[in-house]
Design an enzyme around this catalytic site. Structure first.
Site, PDB file in Angstrom:
ATOM      1  N   ARG A 139      -4.624 -10.191   4.308  1.00 28.08           N
ATOM      2  CA  ARG A 139      -5.152 -10.171   3.097  1.00 28.08           C
ATOM      3  C   ARG A 139      -4.069  -9.058   1.913  1.00 28.08           C
ATOM      4  NH1 ARG A 139      -6.444  -6.000  -1.020  1.00 28.08           N
ATOM      5  NH2 ARG A 139      -8.647  -6.510  -2.219  1.00 28.08           N
ATOM      6  N   LYS A 174       1.151  -0.896  -0.110  1.00 26.03           N
ATOM      7  CA  LYS A 174       0.200  -0.092   0.083  1.00 26.03           C
ATOM      8  C   LYS A 174       0.691   1.508   0.048  1.00 26.03           C
ATOM      9  CE  LYS A 174      -4.223  -1.362   1.110  1.00 26.03           C
ATOM     10  NZ  LYS A 174      -5.809  -1.064   2.571  1.00 26.03           N
TER      11      LYS A 174
END
Length: 286
Positions: free
Chosen positions: A255, A221
């Protein structure tokens, strides 16, 4: 105990959720699993590498071309049914914020609705209750789906995360979602700048202390990229470092894009914490 689909996971059992993007414009793989054949190959490899959950998404999180609910369903529903048929024991999650898509994928065999946008459609929790599937309750800072945060501020970011996620979880229980099928997610990068996401990680123990199983979606991210000043394809090491910290602080579900690497990190942390033995123990014993 966390119960999703046919699987039961103990409190200290780390669980890997593998990302399978059914989008032509995903930020990480740029549509590598948009077509059925490579997407199914990705599922097969992820399961072989240790993923217990497959998270299927039909709309990328960031801004981009508008995707209608009908198009999102077209990208996901048939694929969910195919994965259900080929992998009857895997937990199938679908990343969606729309109730109508949630209903369609549950009909096709999904076990978990991953609501990454923080209950923007309150009917999604009702769908989870009606189909007896799990629900991820995420903090997204109140932003609209597929928008980026702009000068967002919090008096106390973790206090807000707890207020929102615990509220969503309790509402889901009141609607009839099983308590042992609900997870909470701090929502790294969603409605947050990099410092907010770092603080959410540093204080993750406050979430795990709540008693709800915590899911973290850290993989490659922007907060990792900004912290290390690295482009998307060079964020794996930073992601794995953040994964190790999150595991030490008690997160349960991860995840990820890199399943095999994440599994090694989680097994190492679990062994240090005393939750699993070494795979082999020969040193000093021969």
């Amino acid at each position: 105990m966390l119960r999703l689909g046919k699987r039961e996971f103990e409190a200290h059992e780390p669980v890997i959720m593998a990302i399978v993007n059914r989008t032509p414009d995903s930020f990480y793989d740029q549509g590598a699993t948009f077509r059925d054949e490579p997407a199914l190959a990705r599922v097969e490899q992820a399961v072989a590498d240790g993923a217990a959950i497959i998270d299927i998404g039909g709309v990328k999180a960031g801004p981009g071309e508008e995707v209608s609910a009908e198009e999102e369903a077209r990208r996901t529903v048939g694929f969910v049914a195919e994965v259900r048929g080929r992998f009857p024991d895997v937990v199938i999650s679908v990343d969606t914020w729309r109730a109508e898509v949630g209903e369609a994928v549950c009909e096709a065999g999904a076990d978990l609705l991953n609501d990454a946008w923080g209950g923007v459609d309150p009917r999604l929790a009702e769908v989870a209750a009606r189909y007896d599937v799990g629900l991820v309750c995420t903090h997204a800072g109140g932003v609209e789906p597929r928008t980026r945060p702009h000068r967002v501020t919090y008096d106390d970011v973790m206090a807000d995360i707890l207020r929102v996620t615990l509220g969503l979880a309790e509402r889901a229980v009141e609607l009839g979602v099983r308590r042992d099928a609900i997870l909470i997610d701090p929502g790294h990068d969603f409605g947050k700048n990099t410092r907010h996401s770092l603080e959410a990680t540093r204080r993750l123990g406050e979430m795990t202390d709540s008693g709800w199983p915590v899911l973290v979606s850290l993989s490659n991210k922007d907060f990792v990229g900004e912290t290390l000043d690295k482009p998307v394809k060079e964020r794996v090491l930073g992601t794995l470092a953040t994964t190790a910290v999150s595991a030490w602080l008690g997160a349960q579900v991860y995840r990820v894009h890199e399943v095999a690497e994440t599994r090694q990190v989680l097994e190492m942390v679990a062994a240090i914490a005393g939750h699993r033995p070494p795979a082999v123990a020969r040193r000093g014993l021969a």
